[in-house]
Structure formats: structure tokens, C-alpha cells
Design a protein around this motif. Structure first.
Motif, PDB file in Angstrom:
ATOM      1  N   TYR A 168       0.847  -1.194   0.000  1.00  0.00           N
ATOM      2  CA  TYR A 168       0.000   0.000   0.000  1.00  0.00           C
ATOM      3  C   TYR A 168       0.884   1.245   0.000  1.00  0.00           C
ATOM      4  CZ  TYR A 168      -4.669  -1.914   0.399  1.00  0.00           C
ATOM      5  OH  TYR A 168      -5.866  -2.538   0.110  1.00  0.00           O
ATOM      6  N   GLY A 169       0.559   2.191  -0.876  1.00  0.00           N
ATOM      7  CA  GLY A 169       1.299   3.433  -0.959  1.00  0.00           C
ATOM      8  C   GLY A 169       0.563   4.565  -0.275  1.00  0.00           C
ATOM      9  N   LEU A 170       1.308   5.585   0.125  1.00  0.00           N
ATOM     10  CA  LEU A 170       0.721   6.808   0.680  1.00  0.00           C
ATOM     11  C   LEU A 170       0.836   7.882  -0.387  1.00  0.00           C
ATOM     12  CD1 LEU A 170      -0.566   8.424   2.893  1.00  0.00           C
ATOM     13  CD2 LEU A 170       1.701   8.836   3.876  1.00  0.00           C
ATOM     14  N   GLY A 171      -0.272   8.154  -1.070  1.00  0.00           N
ATOM     15  CA  GLY A 171      -0.236   8.979  -2.258  1.00  0.00           C
ATOM     16  C   GLY A 171      -0.528  10.445  -2.030  1.00  0.00           C
ATOM     17  N   ALA A 172       0.128  11.271  -2.840  1.00  0.00           N
ATOM     18  CA  ALA A 172      -0.146  12.706  -2.914  1.00  0.00           C
ATOM     19  C   ALA A 172       0.201  13.161  -4.322  1.00  0.00           C
ATOM     20  CB  ALA A 172       0.669  13.482  -1.885  1.00  0.00           C
ATOM     21  N   ASN A 173      -0.371  14.276  -4.734  1.00  0.00           N
ATOM     22  CA  ASN A 173      -0.085  14.861  -6.041  1.00  0.00           C
ATOM     23  C   ASN A 173       1.406  15.144  -6.155  1.00  0.00           C
ATOM     24  OD1 ASN A 173       0.175  16.437  -8.341  1.00  0.00           O
ATOM     25  ND2 ASN A 173      -1.392  17.915  -7.760  1.00  0.00           N
ATOM     26  N   ALA A 174       2.087  14.425  -7.043  1.00  0.00           N
ATOM     27  CA  ALA A 174       3.542  14.554  -7.161  1.00  0.00           C
ATOM     28  C   ALA A 174       3.974  15.901  -7.702  1.00  0.00           C
ATOM     29  CB  ALA A 174       4.084  13.437  -8.054  1.00  0.00           C
ATOM     30  N   LEU A 175       3.060  16.677  -8.277  1.00  0.00           N
ATOM     31  CA  LEU A 175       3.410  17.985  -8.844  1.00  0.00           C
ATOM     32  C   LEU A 175       3.172  19.111  -7.861  1.00  0.00           C
ATOM     33  CD1 LEU A 175       1.873  17.505 -12.415  1.00  0.00           C
ATOM     34  CD2 LEU A 175       4.118  16.819 -11.555  1.00  0.00           C
ATOM     35  N   ASP A 213       1.032  -2.597 -11.601  1.00  0.00           N
ATOM     36  CA  ASP A 213       0.274  -3.661 -12.252  1.00  0.00           C
ATOM     37  C   ASP A 213      -0.975  -3.947 -11.422  1.00  0.00           C
ATOM     38  OD1 ASP A 213      -0.560  -5.710 -13.850  1.00  0.00           O
ATOM     39  OD2 ASP A 213       0.882  -7.175 -13.089  1.00  0.00           O
ATOM     40  N   HIS A 214      -1.821  -2.941 -11.335  1.00  0.00           N
ATOM     41  CA  HIS A 214      -3.028  -3.014 -10.516  1.00  0.00           C
ATOM     42  C   HIS A 214      -4.054  -2.095 -11.158  1.00  0.00           C
ATOM     43  CE1 HIS A 214      -5.739  -2.697  -7.104  1.00  0.00           C
ATOM     44  NE2 HIS A 214      -5.037  -3.630  -6.457  1.00  0.00           N
ATOM     45  N   ALA A 215      -5.085  -2.685 -11.742  1.00  0.00           N
ATOM     46  CA  ALA A 215      -6.025  -1.910 -12.547  1.00  0.00           C
ATOM     47  C   ALA A 215      -6.701  -0.799 -11.754  1.00  0.00           C
ATOM     48  CB  ALA A 215      -7.082  -2.845 -13.153  1.00  0.00           C
ATOM     49  N   GLU A 216      -7.078  -1.083 -10.501  1.00  0.00           N
ATOM     50  CA  GLU A 216      -7.759  -0.053  -9.700  1.00  0.00           C
ATOM     51  C   GLU A 216      -6.801   1.078  -9.334  1.00  0.00           C
ATOM     52  OE1 GLU A 216     -11.195  -2.208  -7.157  1.00  0.00           O
ATOM     53  OE2 GLU A 216      -9.182  -3.031  -6.890  1.00  0.00           O
ATOM     54  N   ALA A 217      -5.545   0.747  -9.045  1.00  0.00           N
ATOM     55  CA  ALA A 217      -4.572   1.802  -8.736  1.00  0.00           C
ATOM     56  C   ALA A 217      -4.367   2.706  -9.945  1.00  0.00           C
ATOM     57  CB  ALA A 217      -3.248   1.182  -8.300  1.00  0.00           C
ATOM     58  N   SER A 254       6.250  -2.554   6.064  1.00  0.00           N
ATOM     59  CA  SER A 254       5.395  -2.086   4.978  1.00  0.00           C
ATOM     60  C   SER A 254       4.008  -2.726   5.061  1.00  0.00           C
ATOM     61  CB  SER A 254       6.037  -2.403   3.629  1.00  0.00           C
ATOM     62  OG  SER A 254       7.257  -1.706   3.489  1.00  0.00           O
ATOM     63  N   PRO A 255       2.951  -1.973   4.700  1.00  0.00           N
ATOM     64  CA  PRO A 255       1.580  -2.485   4.801  1.00  0.00           C
ATOM     65  C   PRO A 255       1.154  -3.221   3.532  1.00  0.00           C
ATOM     66  CG  PRO A 255       1.528  -0.167   4.244  1.00  0.00           C
ATOM     67  CD  PRO A 255       2.985  -0.552   4.342  1.00  0.00           C
ATOM     68  N   THR A 256       0.462  -4.327   3.702  1.00  0.00           N
ATOM     69  CA  THR A 256      -0.055  -5.067   2.557  1.00  0.00           C
ATOM     70  C   THR A 256      -1.577  -5.201   2.598  1.00  0.00           C
ATOM     71  OG1 THR A 256       0.422  -7.140   3.720  1.00  0.00           O
ATOM     72  CG2 THR A 256       2.088  -6.347   2.165  1.00  0.00           C
ATOM     73  N   THR A 257      -2.222  -4.543   3.567  1.00  0.00           N
ATOM     74  CA  THR A 257      -3.681  -4.445   3.617  1.00  0.00           C
ATOM     75  C   THR A 257      -4.050  -3.031   4.063  1.00  0.00           C
ATOM     76  OG1 THR A 257      -3.958  -5.063   5.947  1.00  0.00           O
ATOM     77  CG2 THR A 257      -3.857  -6.869   4.342  1.00  0.00           C
ATOM     78  N   ALA A 258      -5.305  -2.649   3.824  1.00  0.00           N
ATOM     79  CA  ALA A 258      -5.778  -1.340   4.267  1.00  0.00           C
ATOM     80  C   ALA A 258      -5.748  -1.238   5.790  1.00  0.00           C
ATOM     81  CB  ALA A 258      -7.185  -1.083   3.736  1.00  0.00           C
ATOM     82  N   GLN A 259      -6.034  -2.350   6.475  1.00  0.00           N
ATOM     83  CA  GLN A 259      -6.021  -2.311   7.937  1.00  0.00           C
ATOM     84  C   GLN A 259      -4.610  -2.052   8.468  1.00  0.00           C
ATOM     85  OE1 GLN A 259      -8.804  -2.375   9.991  1.00  0.00           O
ATOM     86  NE2 GLN A 259      -7.236  -1.639  11.413  1.00  0.00           N
ATOM     87  N   ASP A 266      -9.558   0.870   0.024  1.00  0.00           N
ATOM     88  CA  ASP A 266      -9.229  -0.533   0.252  1.00  0.00           C
ATOM     89  C   ASP A 266      -9.307  -1.296  -1.068  1.00  0.00           C
ATOM     90  OD1 ASP A 266      -8.938  -3.136   1.091  1.00  0.00           O
ATOM     91  OD2 ASP A 266     -10.326  -2.953   2.773  1.00  0.00           O
ATOM     92  N   PHE A 267      -8.146  -1.702  -1.573  1.00  0.00           N
ATOM     93  CA  PHE A 267      -8.092  -2.502  -2.791  1.00  0.00           C
ATOM     94  C   PHE A 267      -7.791  -3.966  -2.491  1.00  0.00           C
ATOM     95  CE2 PHE A 267      -6.747   1.373  -5.566  1.00  0.00           C
ATOM     96  CZ  PHE A 267      -8.082   1.740  -5.693  1.00  0.00           C
TER      97      PHE A 267
END
Length: 326
Positions: free
Chosen positions: A29-36, A116-120, A143-148, A163-164
Motif C-alpha cells: 500500500y502506498g501513501l499517495g499525494a499529487n507529485a506535482l 500492475d493493478h487496474a484499480e490503482a 510495509s503495509p499489505t492491507t488497508a487495515q 481498500d483494494f
């Protein structure tokens, strides 16, 4: 702050507004933010308590978008893109000025990947911005591998999580850089094996032979000597068999053991010793041992140094407790 569970559409809106959202990929699981957006990116470092000299990976919806952010794509990098994107492969290439220096820790190269994850990928498309996204855990932790897992570590600190489901690969992407002549160098082993890389571009070098200073800007994400670590001491051993009948020791084993009931706590990563299965379950096993009241230290033998075993050994070394000279 309340961390909300979001739909894909809600998560995309949050990200376009400069908020922090965790999302699943095939790796972790990544912690995302607008890279720009430098302000949004700065929130990542604050939430994770991550040093700003450790660069971030920028996630793209498709390979074509690399042209927007890479000033140059070496020939061998393009071959790897064609072969392995989408996939657990990050390529470090010269960046265009549109990528803030904070993302790259002031370095002239940016780490790019197409998951390689269609929803991501759909999330990135709907947000309509590239996403800077390290693993969604407090810096240096497992590192996290679930939303929990994300909520356990960063709940109340980030804006939301989508949660994917569980991550399929379970270890971070392989990071590949290029020297001045365009020859590839594995900067971090990961979910794509060296053997796979060499099947496309021939022999690749490894950065493990190069000296890295933890106090200087890192060549790529995930290269600090102490990383992915549980809050209990972890030791790499020749064999876990010596810890039979020893109290309060948690054991990680690649495959089932004939004397399993003689260990205080035993985590078996694969019913058949399969390294792919082991990679997918390694971080979850570490988390269970970290939380277990039956052990106060952890041991694990090194994995076969081939295929995904190289990535597992890399994570194991970085998670291990440093030896202190007496």
C-alpha cells in the motif's frame, strides 16, 4: 484528524485537492499525494516522519505518461518499460523541472513506475495527476499489505485510505537506475527478479557493491540500511532449529517444519517453500510477530538467494537489528 475509508472516486477527488490518500497496489500500500504539488508532497514526509533526503517513487497511470516527467529515457530503460510496465519495476531516469525537487530529494533523477493493478491505475487516471507514493507506514516500519495495516500505523494522521484488498506481490518494486553509458543497475531488489531483467537487457549490476551513507541523499527509495523494521529485535540466523523449545522467540520459516509445535511462535510463509508465496506473506508475518504477546524477539534464516529470495533477503537485512560491539 479522522482517516476516512474512501471509494475510488472519493479518493481521486481527495488526491486532486492535495490531500493524503493510501491506496493498494500489487506490491504494497502506498501513501499517495499529487507529485506535482510540493505542499502535498511535504505532507507525506510529515505523516510518515520520513527524512527529506529519502526520495519518493512517482506512480503513473500508463507508460506513455513517462514522457511528461522524464527528460531522457535511456534505450535499456525503454526496453524494460516495454517488457515490464505495468509491473513491480521502478526506473530512475533524468527528470523534467515539472517534478519538484522535494520528490527527488534534490537529485536530478526521478523514480517512475506504472503499477500492475487496474484499480490503482484507474485512481491515478481519475485524480489526473501523477502520485508520489512511498509505502503507507511510519518511516522505517513494516510495509503495509492491507488497508487495515495502513490504519494501524497511520490512522488519524492521513486523510483517507481506499481498500483494494491484500497486495498480490507483497514486497516493494525493484528499482533500477542507469549509469552514464545507459547500463542498468539494480538499486533495490524487489518484486521483479534480476533474472527477469537480464532476460531483456543482459547482465545488470547491483548497487550493493557501492557504499551508501544513510545521512546523505539516497540514490533511490528504500536504500537506507535500517528499514522495514519491527519494534522487536530481529536476528538473521543460520538455522531456526536451534530455537526449538526456547521461550519467547518468534520464528519465521520459509516452509513448514516437522517439529512446529516445539517453537514458541512460528510463522510459515509458504506451505511448499515457494518464494512467490513467501514474498506475499513476509510483511504480514512480521506484523503478527510484532504484535504477539508470546514472543519478545524474532529470528529468521536467510532465504535462497535467487528469484524473489534476493528481495526477501534485502528486506530481512534492513529489518534486522544491528549488532552492537561489546
Amino acid at each position: 484528524m479522522e482517516t476516512q475509508r474512501l471509494s475510488l472516486e472519493e479518493a481521486a477527488k481527495f488526491l486532486s485537492e492535495g490531500k493524503l490518500v493510501s491506496f493498494g497496489t500489487e506490491t504494497v500500500y502506498g501513501l499517495g499525494a499529487n507529485a506535482l504539488d510540493s505542499v502535498a508532497v511535504a505532507k507525506i514526509f510529515e505523516a510518515k516522519q520520513r527524512p527529506t533526503f529519502d526520495p519518493l517513487i512517482v506512480h503513473l497511470a500508463n507508460a506513455e505518461d513517462a514522457e511528461k516527467y522524464a527528460a531522457e529515457v535511456p534505450e535499456r530503460a525503454r526496453k524494460l518499460m516495454d517488457a515490464f510496465w505495468p509491473g513491480p519495476l521502478t526506473l530512475v531516469v533524468p527528470k523534467k523541472p515539472v517534478i519538484p525537487d522535494l520528490v527527488t530529494s534534490g537529485l536530478p533523477r526521478v523514480a517512475l513506475r506504472v503499477p500492475d493493478h487496474a484499480e490503482a491505475r484507474e485512481l491515478i487516471s481519475q485524480a489526473d495527476v501523477p502520485l508520489a507514493a512511498p509505502s503507507a507506514n511510519p518511516f522505517g516500519g513494516i510495509s503495509p499489505t492491507t488497508a487495515q495495516h495502513v490504519l494501524d500505523g497511520l490512522g488519524g494522521v492521513i486523510d483517507g485510505v481506499v481498500d483494494f484488498g491484500p497486495c498480490r506481490v507483497g514486497v516493494e518494486s525493484t528499482v533500477v537506475g542507469f549509469d552514464d553509458a545507459g547500463h542498468p543497475i539494480v538499486l533495490r531488489p524487489g518484486g521483479l527478479t534480476v533474472e527477469d531483467l537480464e532476460s531483456v537487457v543482459g547482465t545488470v549490476r547491483s548497487v550493493q557493491s557501492m557504499l551508501q551513507d544513510d545521512n546523505l541523499p539516497q540514490l533511490a527509495p528504500g536504500m537506507l540500511s535500517r528499514h522495514y523494521a519491527p519494534n522487536k529485535p530481529l536476528r538473521i540466523v543460520e538455522s531456526v532449529s536451534e530455537f526449538r523449545d526456547e521461550a519467547r522467540v518468534g520464528v519465521i520459516s520459509l516452509e513448514p517444519l516437522p517439529d512446529a509445535n516445539e517453537y514458541a511462535v512460528l510463522e510459515v510463509l509458504s506451505s511448499s517453500g515457494n518464494l512467490v508465496e513467501a514474498a506475499a506473506t513476509f510483511f504480514s508475518a512480521l506484523r503478527r510477530l510484532e504484535a504477539s504477546e508470546q514472543c519478545d524477539r524474532i529470528v529468521c534464516a536467510a532465504f535462497p538467494d535467487q528469484g524473489l529470495g534476493k528481495a526477501l533477503n534485502d528486506r530481512l537485512r534492513r529489518a534486522a537489528t544491528p549488532l552492537v560491539d561489546s
